[in-house]
Design an enzyme around this catalytic site. Structure first.
Site: not given
Ligand code: H2U
Ligand code: ZN
Length: 351
Positions: A52, A55, A115, A155, A163, A166, A168, A170
């Site tokens: 992840c 993490c 996580h 989201n 994505s 975990h 999180h 934004q």
């Molecule tokens: P979402 O799960 O809402 O997509 O948000 C995760 C964000 O994390 C996504 O905008 C960022 C992606 O660009 N990200 C990083 O900044 N670093 C990473 O290593 C992977 C994802």
């Molecule tokens: Zn994680």
């Protein structure tokens, strides 16, 4: 059309915050709730996932490593949609093709080092720490002269584009106020100028008088399905005390906010015994240094699930071409949410 007919005949409802209408077609769902019994999603998620990128201690896709964080952790998005230094861009004089440079920054906030957790399984103190981090980000980013709006959002669930499981969210901060908060700001300002009072204070007062759309409440916050909701189980989390931003909470309000968000998450997850997907976000006043007495900060939750964990609402056809529409009324959905037990997250219940 009278109040009791809201659940019988097609009608449209006015969204006070956007100034748009939503078509409500309750006659399509006059049969009673089917009361589906869901198979609880008990997919085992590890406390720590070595693959992840959120993490503690792990390598991110951008090449940086996360520290061994124990509190909410904020970093600049490695794939940020907004960048700090963008060269000015001006369309050619007289051209119909308009474009402007937009600068800003995007950050990611990890709510917990764990996580496998989400708000519904976190203690009040840990969710309060996330609220404190949101406050700090709003104040810190908002104090930059080139940042005039800070959008905090989340989201949740892959169908909402999340994505990674975990926990999180934004934060996107930029120079101009984006379309939807700008529209909400205009609606609130017009009301304030015409009536001399806050739109959402007046709306909340009215909703407390007719509690059929209320979902839950405590001394400082109310969660309700707005009269004009478009998404089936959409909710609006409103502070009872008028304020234009989240940064000014008292200690008691902070704990009350954490507590109600925890209960709302448990309620959503327990409804279909699943990790309930949604996009949520905080709307508050712009950060351009001006006063916005009309702004009443709030949180929207927009979940796409309809009747079960597998039946989703799609905005297609008439909705893409004409206007948003819903079948299940706000009142029916509020009743569904109100009866969900929120004393315990379904994953923590003995099987
Ligand atoms: P979402 O799960 O809402 O997509 O948000 C995760 C964000 O994390 C996504 O905008 C960022 C992606 O660009 N990200 C990083 O900044 N670093 C990473 O290593 C992977 C994802
Ligand atoms: Zn994680």
């Amino acid at each position: 059309m009278n109040h009791p007919d809201y659940d019988r005949f097609p009608h449209r409802r006015f969204n006070l915050l956007t100034g748009e209408w939503v078509l409500v077609s309750p006659h399509r769902t006059q049969r009673p709730w089917q009361g589906q019994t869901e198979v609880p999603d008990r997919t085992v998620v590890a406390e720590f996932d070595p693959s992840c990128y959120l993490c503690p201690g792990n390598l991110r896709a951008g090449g940086a490593s996360n520290p061994d964080y124990r509190e909410p952790y904020v970093f600049t998005n490695d794939f940020a949609a907004l960048l700090a230094d963008v060269p000015p861009c001006k369309a050619q004089e007289g051209s119909l093709l308009r474009a402007e440079a937009e600068s800003g920054t995007c950050r990611v906030i990890c709510y917990s080092p764990r996580h496998d957790l989400s708000f519904g399984q976190m203690p009040v103190a840990d969710v309060s720490a996330v609220v404190r981090a949101w406050q700090n980000e709003y104040v810190e980013l908002g104090s930059k002269p080139q940042i005039n709006h800070v959008q905090i959002f989340e989201n949740r669930g892959s169908i909402m584009g999340c994505s990674n499981p975990h926990p999180h969210g934004q934060i996107w901060a930029n120079a101009t106020v984006p379309t939807l908060p700008a529209r909400e700001g205009r609606q609130q300002k017009t009301f304030f100028e015409e009536k001399g009072t806050c739109l959402l204070c007046a709306y909340l007062e009215e909703e407390l008088y007719h509690p059929e759309r209320l979902v839950m409440a405590n001394d400082h916050f109310v969660v309700l399905i707005p009269f004009w909701a478009t998404w089936p189980f959409e909710t609006l989390l409103l502070p009872r005390r008028h304020d234009s931003r989240i940064s000014e909470l008292t200690g008691e309000e902070m704990a009350a906010l954490a507590d109600i968000m925890i209960h709302l998450n448990i309620c959503y997850d327990n409804l279909f015994a699943t990790t309930f997907p949604y996009s949520m976000g905080i709307h508050q006043q712009p950060t351009d240094g001006l006063e916005y007495p009309e702004w009443h900060w709030h949180i929207h939750y927009f979940p796409p699930l309809l009747r079960s964990a597998s039946v989703k609402k799609h905005m297609v056809g008439y909705e893409m071409l004409a206007m948003p529409q819903r079948d299940l009324t706000a009142e029916v959905c509020a009743e569904r949410l109100r009866v969900v037990p929120t004393d315990c997250h379904y994953r923590e219940r003995p099987q």
